[in-house]
Each structure stands twice: as structure tokens, then as C-alpha cells.
Write a protein that holds these residues in place. Structure first.
Motif, mmCIF file in Angstrom:
data_model
loop_
_atom_site.group_PDB
_atom_site.id
_atom_site.type_symbol
_atom_site.label_atom_id
_atom_site.label_comp_id
_atom_site.label_asym_id
_atom_site.label_seq_id
_atom_site.Cartn_x
_atom_site.Cartn_y
_atom_site.Cartn_z
ATOM 1 N N LEU A 1 0.836 -1.210 0.000
ATOM 2 C CA LEU A 1 0.000 0.000 0.000
ATOM 3 C C LEU A 1 0.869 1.257 0.000
ATOM 4 N N TRP A 2 1.958 1.208 0.746
ATOM 5 C CA TRP A 2 2.870 2.350 0.821
ATOM 6 C C TRP A 2 3.457 2.661 -0.561
ATOM 7 N N ASN A 3 4.029 1.640 -1.205
ATOM 8 C CA ASN A 3 4.639 1.840 -2.515
ATOM 9 C C ASN A 3 3.609 2.173 -3.591
ATOM 10 N N ALA A 4 2.427 1.561 -3.514
ATOM 11 C CA ALA A 4 1.374 1.855 -4.476
ATOM 12 C C ALA A 4 0.906 3.304 -4.350
ATOM 13 N N SER A 5 0.826 3.808 -3.142
ATOM 14 C CA SER A 5 0.436 5.206 -2.931
ATOM 15 C C SER A 5 1.444 6.146 -3.587
ATOM 16 N N LEU A 6 2.720 5.829 -3.414
ATOM 17 C CA LEU A 6 3.753 6.657 -4.036
ATOM 18 C C LEU A 6 3.732 6.539 -5.554
ATOM 19 N N ASP A 7 3.436 5.334 -6.076
ATOM 20 C CA ASP A 7 3.371 5.133 -7.525
ATOM 21 C C ASP A 7 2.197 5.879 -8.146
ATOM 22 N N VAL A 8 1.014 5.700 -7.563
ATOM 23 C CA VAL A 8 -0.201 6.288 -8.144
ATOM 24 C C VAL A 8 -0.172 7.812 -8.058
ATOM 25 N N LEU A 9 0.345 8.335 -6.968
ATOM 26 C CA LEU A 9 0.357 9.788 -6.774
ATOM 27 C C LEU A 9 1.739 10.387 -7.052
ATOM 28 N N ASN A 10 2.455 9.797 -7.997
ATOM 29 C CA ASN A 10 3.817 10.263 -8.290
ATOM 30 C C ASN A 10 3.870 11.647 -8.930
ATOM 31 N N PHE A 11 2.753 12.169 -9.365
ATOM 32 C CA PHE A 11 2.720 13.516 -9.935
ATOM 33 C C PHE A 11 2.649 14.598 -8.859
ATOM 34 N N LEU A 12 2.423 14.197 -7.622
ATOM 35 C CA LEU A 12 2.357 15.156 -6.517
ATOM 36 C C LEU A 12 3.714 15.240 -5.836
ATOM 37 N N PRO A 13 4.180 16.449 -5.546
ATOM 38 C CA PRO A 13 5.464 16.577 -4.836
ATOM 39 C C PRO A 13 5.308 16.145 -3.371
ATOM 40 N N ILE A 14 6.257 15.369 -2.906
ATOM 41 C CA ILE A 14 6.221 14.875 -1.528
ATOM 42 C C ILE A 14 6.692 15.983 -0.583
ATOM 43 N N GLN A 15 5.894 16.268 0.430
ATOM 44 C CA GLN A 15 6.284 17.242 1.448
ATOM 45 C C GLN A 15 6.882 16.568 2.670
ATOM 46 N N SER A 16 6.236 15.504 3.132
ATOM 47 C CA SER A 16 6.784 14.770 4.271
ATOM 48 C C SER A 16 6.359 13.312 4.194
ATOM 49 N N VAL A 17 7.234 12.475 4.716
ATOM 50 C CA VAL A 17 7.005 11.034 4.722
ATOM 51 C C VAL A 17 7.428 10.511 6.091
ATOM 52 N N ASP A 18 6.568 9.724 6.707
ATOM 53 C CA ASP A 18 6.899 9.115 7.991
ATOM 54 C C ASP A 18 6.509 7.641 7.944
ATOM 55 N N PRO A 19 7.464 6.759 7.621
ATOM 56 C CA PRO A 19 7.122 5.344 7.525
ATOM 57 C C PRO A 19 6.756 4.709 8.858
ATOM 58 N N TYR A 20 7.103 5.330 9.977
ATOM 59 C CA TYR A 20 6.779 4.754 11.290
ATOM 60 C C TYR A 20 5.309 4.936 11.639
ATOM 61 N N THR A 21 4.723 6.049 11.218
ATOM 62 C CA THR A 21 3.294 6.250 11.450
ATOM 63 C C THR A 21 2.485 5.937 10.207
ATOM 64 N N GLY A 22 3.151 5.775 9.064
ATOM 65 C CA GLY A 22 2.469 5.442 7.821
ATOM 66 C C GLY A 22 1.838 6.632 7.129
ATOM 67 N N VAL A 23 2.357 7.833 7.352
ATOM 68 C CA VAL A 23 1.747 9.034 6.788
ATOM 69 C C VAL A 23 2.621 9.613 5.670
ATOM 70 N N ILE A 24 1.968 9.917 4.554
ATOM 71 C CA ILE A 24 2.605 10.599 3.429
ATOM 72 C C ILE A 24 1.801 11.870 3.181
ATOM 73 N N VAL A 25 2.472 13.004 3.170
ATOM 74 C CA VAL A 25 1.819 14.285 2.890
ATOM 75 C C VAL A 25 2.442 14.855 1.626
ATOM 76 N N THR A 26 1.590 15.237 0.690
ATOM 77 C CA THR A 26 2.082 15.789 -0.576
ATOM 78 C C THR A 26 1.711 17.250 -0.693
ATOM 79 N N GLY A 27 2.362 17.905 -1.631
ATOM 80 C CA GLY A 27 2.010 19.269 -1.984
ATOM 81 C C GLY A 27 1.019 19.249 -3.137
ATOM 82 N N TYR A 28 0.703 20.423 -3.651
ATOM 83 C CA TYR A 28 -0.244 20.522 -4.754
ATOM 84 C C TYR A 28 0.411 20.105 -6.054
ATOM 85 N N GLY A 29 -0.354 19.387 -6.857
ATOM 86 C CA GLY A 29 0.098 18.969 -8.172
ATOM 87 C C GLY A 29 -1.108 18.681 -9.055
#
Length: 158
Positions: free
Chosen positions: A67-95
Motif C-alpha cells: 500500500l505504501w509503494n502503491a500510494s507513491l506510484d499512483v500519486l507520483n505527480f504530486l510533490p512529496i512534502q513529508s514522509v513518515d514510515p513509522y506512522t504510515g503518513v505521506i503528505v504531498t504538496g499541490y500537483g
């Protein structure tokens, strides 16, 4: 016969050595790490900690890698603002998605190690804080779940 006696002697010596390492302070055989001295960050551990499944949840990762890698693959057009693999949270910027005219930002949370729809939480936000239609959010979630299944199948997990 001599080799067998030697192996038995070594095994007995190891057992006696492990028994001598017993727990100190407080008695009991809980096998838990105990705090020592004035520093609460330093913990004393014993040999029995190796055999217990007492992992500190602050140091373990409990997210589904697909799920983690799929989220990054599907939303690869959005710039990543923060990633925390310990809590499982990915926050992106506008794209802006390919072929789309509206920009989005996303917050993804993978909350469980299971490859399950309940493990994925997605929040989309349009430009200027505008709400996004539930159908759009569902479509992105479905795309992430589909990609996660593809990744798992590719790895031979099914």
C-alpha cells in the motif's frame, strides 16, 4: 562417542552460562528491560530479551509495504512534502494529474500491515482548500489498492 560427549559438554556449559546471566533486581522472570540509574533512556536488558517478542512499538514499522509503494506510484505527480514510515503518513504538496486541469494535494495514511482497504486512509484537497468529490477520492483509493495488489502479485505473494 567422544564428539557426542564434547557436544553435550558444550551445550551444558552454554546452558549454565545462560542461567548465570539471570535477571537482576526485582527478582521474577519477566524478561522485561529495566531502567537503570538516573537516565530513563538507558535500559538494561537480559539474555531472555532475545527470545521474547517484546518489540518497542516506537521502533517497529507497522505499515503494508505494498500500500505504501502503491500510494507513491499512483500519486507520483504530486510533490512529496513529508514522509513518515513509522506512522504510515505521506503528505504531498499541490500537483496536477496528467491530463487534468485541477490541482490536488493528498494526505495518505497506511494504518495497518494488512493489504486491506481499511488499512488505507486518503484525504484529497483541491486548490485553495476546495472540497473534492467523494467519487474522486474513491477512484484514487481504488487505483492505489489495485496497484498494491499488482505489486504483491509481482513479488509472488499470492
Amino acid at each position: 562417542m567422544t564428539a557426542r560427549a564434547t557436544r553435550l559438554t558444550i551445550a551444558m556449559t552454554l546452558c549454565a552460562g545462560l542461567a548465570a546471566c539471570g535477571l537482576t533486581g526485582g527478582g521474577g522472570n519477566s524478561g522485561e528491560a529495566r531502567l537503570t540509574g538516573d537516565d530513563p533512556q538507558r535500559a538494561e536488558s537480559t539474555i531472555w530479551d532475545l527470545f521474547g517478542n517484546r518489540e518497542n512499538p516506537n521502533y517497529t514499522v507497522a505499515v503494508n509495504k505494498y500500500l505504501w509503494n502503491a500510494s507513491l506510484d499512483v500519486l507520483n505527480f504530486l510533490p512529496i512534502q513529508s514522509v513518515d514510515p513509522y506512522t504510515g503518513v505521506i503528505v504531498t504538496g499541490y500537483g496536477t494529474p496528467p491530463g487534468g486541469g485541477r490541482s490536488y494535494r493528498a494526505t495518505i495514511r497506511v494504518s495497518d500491515p494488512a493489504l486491506d482497504a481499511r488499512s488505507l486512509k486518503l484525504a484529497l484537497q483541491g486548490a485553495g482548500g476546495a472540497a473534492v468529490e467523494p467519487g474522486t477520492v474513491r477512484a484514487v483509493e481504488d487505483a492505489i489498492l489495485t496497484r498494491a495488489r499488482q505489486l504483491r502479485i509481482r513479488d509472488g505473494g499470492l
